[in-house]
Design a protein around this motif. Structure first.
Motif, PDB file in Angstrom:
ATOM      1  N   ASP A 322      -2.226 -10.394   0.215  1.00 23.06           N
ATOM      2  CA  ASP A 322      -1.759  -8.997  -0.186  1.00 23.06           C
ATOM      3  C   ASP A 322      -2.279  -8.209   1.162  1.00 23.06           C
ATOM      4  OD1 ASP A 322       0.719  -9.181  -2.338  1.00 23.06           O
ATOM      5  OD2 ASP A 322      -1.350  -8.982  -4.206  1.00 23.06           O
ATOM      6  N   ALA A 323      -2.266  -6.530   1.588  1.00 27.82           N
ATOM      7  CA  ALA A 323      -2.331  -6.558   1.927  1.00 27.82           C
ATOM      8  C   ALA A 323      -3.858  -5.798   1.183  1.00 27.82           C
ATOM      9  CB  ALA A 323      -1.407  -4.585   2.777  1.00 27.82           C
ATOM     10  N   ALA A 324      -4.902  -5.154   2.502  1.00 26.24           N
ATOM     11  CA  ALA A 324      -6.087  -4.828   1.492  1.00 26.24           C
ATOM     12  C   ALA A 324      -6.330  -2.909   2.056  1.00 26.24           C
ATOM     13  CB  ALA A 324      -6.596  -5.162   2.563  1.00 26.24           C
ATOM     14  N   GLY A 325      -6.131  -1.969   1.132  1.00 21.97           N
ATOM     15  CA  GLY A 325      -6.329  -0.515   0.955  1.00 21.97           C
ATOM     16  C   GLY A 325      -6.630  -0.657  -0.341  1.00 21.97           C
ATOM     17  N   PRO A 326      -7.062   1.053  -0.349  1.00 24.44           N
ATOM     18  CA  PRO A 326      -6.475   1.811  -1.444  1.00 24.44           C
ATOM     19  C   PRO A 326      -5.006   2.113  -2.043  1.00 24.44           C
ATOM     20  CG  PRO A 326      -6.740   3.396  -0.168  1.00 24.44           C
ATOM     21  CD  PRO A 326      -6.664   2.141   0.538  1.00 24.44           C
ATOM     22  N   VAL A 341       4.713  -4.128  10.146  1.00 20.18           N
ATOM     23  CA  VAL A 341       5.572  -3.297   8.697  1.00 20.18           C
ATOM     24  C   VAL A 341       5.187  -2.016   8.133  1.00 20.18           C
ATOM     25  CG1 VAL A 341       5.548  -4.129   5.965  1.00 20.18           C
ATOM     26  CG2 VAL A 341       5.914  -6.298   8.019  1.00 20.18           C
ATOM     27  N   VAL A 342       6.105  -1.277   7.553  1.00 15.10           N
ATOM     28  CA  VAL A 342       6.052  -0.202   7.347  1.00 15.10           C
ATOM     29  C   VAL A 342       6.688   0.562   5.706  1.00 15.10           C
ATOM     30  CG1 VAL A 342       6.091   1.352   9.624  1.00 15.10           C
ATOM     31  CG2 VAL A 342       8.205   1.356   7.641  1.00 15.10           C
ATOM     32  N   ALA A 343       6.103   1.118   5.081  1.00 12.60           N
ATOM     33  CA  ALA A 343       6.379   0.807   3.238  1.00 12.60           C
ATOM     34  C   ALA A 343       5.223   2.326   3.046  1.00 12.60           C
ATOM     35  CB  ALA A 343       5.531  -0.456   2.747  1.00 12.60           C
ATOM     36  N   ASP A 358       0.010  -4.541  10.230  1.00 13.61           N
ATOM     37  CA  ASP A 358      -0.262  -5.268  11.768  1.00 13.61           C
ATOM     38  C   ASP A 358      -0.564  -6.502  11.067  1.00 13.61           C
ATOM     39  OD1 ASP A 358      -0.739  -6.865  13.320  1.00 13.61           O
ATOM     40  OD2 ASP A 358      -0.986  -5.604  14.682  1.00 13.61           O
ATOM     41  N   THR A 359       1.438  -7.259  11.034  1.00 11.93           N
ATOM     42  CA  THR A 359       1.404  -8.141  10.063  1.00 11.93           C
ATOM     43  C   THR A 359       0.505  -9.294  11.020  1.00 11.93           C
ATOM     44  OG1 THR A 359       3.310  -9.258  10.884  1.00 11.93           O
ATOM     45  CG2 THR A 359       3.175  -8.354   8.658  1.00 11.93           C
ATOM     46  N   ARG A 365      -2.935   1.006   7.499  1.00  7.90           N
ATOM     47  CA  ARG A 365      -3.626   1.901   7.955  1.00  7.90           C
ATOM     48  C   ARG A 365      -2.535   3.117   7.740  1.00  7.90           C
ATOM     49  NH1 ARG A 365      -2.445   3.394  14.451  1.00  7.90           N
ATOM     50  NH2 ARG A 365      -0.404   2.393  14.748  1.00  7.90           N
ATOM     51  N   VAL A 366      -2.608   4.032   7.239  1.00 11.03           N
ATOM     52  CA  VAL A 366      -1.363   5.558   6.899  1.00 11.03           C
ATOM     53  C   VAL A 366      -0.924   6.266   8.638  1.00 11.03           C
ATOM     54  CG1 VAL A 366      -1.384   7.437   6.461  1.00 11.03           C
ATOM     55  CG2 VAL A 366      -2.639   5.746   5.367  1.00 11.03           C
TER      56      VAL A 366
END
Length: 654
Positions: A322-326, A341-343, A358-359, A365-366
């Motif tokens: 899983d991607a790290a972040g808030p 990848v954008v989400a 960035d895989t 990042r936002v």
């Protein structure tokens, strides 16, 4: 907490979050995609009549709104719309096609030029509509879903896959639109062309099923001339929901299916990550994306049990990182380009924003629609994910938002009022993210709890199917169970509970007020109220037979439709309520409210009915949202005995 702490009653705390602030931050970016190296998406503009614009993020990181008002990038296919745009780069410049809401025509747009229509208007019924476009520049076509009305009734409609010429030759000529499939299936999603151009996959289903009940994965051969042949069903069926299909870079077919009871991912029919969690969801909008394949062979996925994460799945090992972040919730919109990848992600302290992963490095990042605190975040609520026990010992998932203010406390021994919120769908789910509409209440000392009642998605098919033939029963029981549990444990004031919901949640709110004595008042937004009328002929085609599963076969249990309807029991209402409705709503039309109110006459129940011109199903205009929020707060103030300043007093009539 600040230096000066005030002791004030719950509900009377001064808040910096006014209704205008909450309305200005309503909505979220949707339908992300790449045009060459650039990321584009749609974004709401509440202050501009509620339109959605198309945002372009240039390579240098600057953003621009590609289309000025009144252009509104939004499809009306199945009324809830679907992916409304696609683009590619030609001669170093982007070429984008999009659906314009006002006339539902497909347009072509290039930098510096005026949009040009690609599709005609139709004099029949509600015309021609388009969704989920796929650009095929080598063919000079855009392939998409075509929804075509054949008469004036809401269910006089057909849906096919169609090819529209990019040169504009179909702008005045319906005959120049090339149909790719027949209309044997009532509903279809957009075509997904294999990398070698030889096969096309799409989803289809038929009444009375909804797409989360049963869908078919269709596969056809694509001839060199662009015609499709030998279409066949390769997965799915009446009791298996396939939410999405796509192709890997090397031509292997991916799809999500809930054949095990959970939406899991399959490659060429074989499971790649069998887990008791969801890698798909309810397909309300064609073009929703819970996964997207990468050129590396990995797959970007939105997945989880309840809350959703953005992850990268290795189909060879079944491992997900899983991607790290808030961000604790990701929407079903994904796009990939190379290793990017954008989400769209959000969290308890941030509204939805466009996120890039960035895989190669794992860095997130936002990159768009960045969250900006409209007020000091010390005024945001601190929500809690909880599980309650309902009738028969069943689990009920909910998110509790206690009252919160950095500089205010309530007098000792006082308990706060609480608003129990029922989400729409009813297959929806309440995401645990920052919502200034909720903060508008919690910062004033009014608690909120969002209930994922039985029927909600995110918890497997069995949880979702608790509502089968039990709509108006299980949802009402689950909301009441959570409300009473909060009161019994000393979290909420038993005498100051309210229920609130919109659409299917409006039904649950109204049914709760007419069948229980749990609530002191309620707020009902654009609801279903009369099942005997809501169905074929009164609502839109997509949900016209939804009640066959939610209530039961109409031909077999007609009495149940009357028994469950809040409109049939308006005389049981004993507490004040607020009813909010858009006059352009074709999903839950104003006639529902009007019949309900007519049956209420003489009941002597204080209430208010506010109908908004120019609003449909769900409010999009800033001025509408301001009035609705202030009216809701005024209702609670009057019923709960609160003194609230700066808010117009809602006039309640009997």
């Amino acid at each position: 907490m600040g230096e000066t702490v005030q002791t004030l009653p719950y509900g009377e705390w001064p808040s910096p979050i006014d209704a205008a602030t909450a309305a200005a931050h309503d909505g979220k970016p949707e339908f992300v995609g790449f045009v060459g190296d650039e990321v584009w998406w749609t974004e709401p503009r509440p202050a501009e009549g509620g339109r959605r614009t198309l945002v372009r993020r240039h390579s240098d990181g600057t953003e621009e709104s590609v289309l000025p008002a009144p252009w509104n990038v939004r499809s009306r296919v199945v009324e809830y719309g679907g992916r409304p745009w696609a683009g590619f780069v030609r001669d170093d410049d982007p070429l984008v096609v999009f659906v314009n809401f006002a006339d539902q025509r497909l347009y072509r747009c290039e930098p510096g030029g005026e949009p040009r229509p690609l599709t005609p208007l139709s004099p029949v019924g509600q015309g021609l509509r388009w969704a989920e476009p796929t650009l095929l520049p080598d063919r000079g076509e855009v392939w998409c879903v075509l929804e075509e009305f054949t008469g004036d009734g809401p269910s006089e409609v057909r849906r096919v896959l169609a090819a529209v010429p990019l040169d504009g030759s179909a702008a005045e000529d319906r005959g120049a639109v090339r149909e790719l499939t027949d209309d044997r299936h009532r509903f279809v999603t957009g075509p997904r062309l294999s990398p070698d151009g030889r096969h096309v996959a799409w989803l289809a289903w038929d009444h009375p099923r909804m797409p989360w009940d049963g869908t078919e994965l269709r596969l056809a051969e694509a001839a060199p001339d662009g015609t499709l042949h030998h279409a066949r069903t390769v997965a799915g069926g009446p009791d298996e929901s396939i939410a999405q299909a796509d192709w890997t870079h090397d031509g292997r077919l991916l799809h999500t299916s809930d054949r095990t009871g959970w939406w899991n991912l399959y490659r060429d029919g074989e499971p790649v990550c069998p887990r008791e969690e969801e890698f798909g969801g309810p397909l309300w909008q064609p073009g929703s994306r819970w996964f997207t394949p990468l050129d590396s062979g990995l797959i970007a996925v939105v997945h989880g049990r309840g809350a959703t994460a953005l992850g990268i799945l290795d189909p060879e090992t079944g491992e997900v990182v899983d991607a790290a972040g808030p961000w604790t919730e990701f929407a079903p919109t994904l796009a990939a380009h190379g290793e990017r990848v954008v989400a769209v992600g959000a969290g308890p302290r941030s509204a939805p924003e466009v996120v890039e992963l960035d895989t190669r490095t794992g860095r997130t990042r936002v990159i768009g629609a960045p969250h900006k605190d409209a007020v000091d975040p010390a005024h945001y609520p601190d929500p809690q994910a909880r599980t309650f026990t309902g009738p028969g010992g069943r689990e009920i998932h909910a998110h509790v938002y206690p009252p919160h203010h950095p500089d205010c406390v309530a007098p000792d021994g006082q308990l706060p009022p609480y608003v129990i919120r029922a989400h729409g769908g009813p297959t929806g789910r309440a995401p645990l993210v920052l919502d200034l509409g909720i903060a508008y209440l919690t910062s004033r000392g009014i608690g909120v709890v969002e209930v994922d009642y039985g029927g909600s998605t995110g918890y497997g098919r069995a949880y979702r199917e608790r509502l089968r033939e039990q709509w108006g029963v299980v949802d009402v029981e689950d909301c009441a169970a959570v409300a009473l549990a909060l009161a019994d444990e000393g979290t909420a004031d038993r005498d100051r509970l309210a229920v609130r919901g919109g659409s299917a949640g409006g039904w649950t709110a109204a049914a709760s007020l007419t069948t229980t004595d749990v609530y002191a008042c309620g707020t009902i937004l654009y609801p279903v109220l009369d099942l005997t009328g809501w169905g074929p002929g009164e609502t839109h085609d997509f949900e016209s037979e939804y009640l066959e599963s939610l209530i039961g076969p109409r031909a077999e249990v007609p009495e149940r439709y009357a028994e469950r309807s809040p409109a049939a029991h308006a005389d049981r209402l004993t507490v004040p309520f607020l009813l909010l409705q858009g006059l352009d709503d074709v999903i839950c039309p104003p006639a529902q409210c009007e019949r309900f109110l007519a049956r209420l006459e003489g009941g002597k129940v204080p209430h208010a009915y506010i109908a908004f011109e120019g609003e449909g199903h769900g409010f999009r205009r800033a001025d509408t949202m301001v009035r609705a929020l202030e009216a809701e707060l005024s209702l609670y103030a009057q019923v709960f005995g609160l003194t609230v300043r700066g808010v117009p007093v809602l006039e309640l009539t009997e």
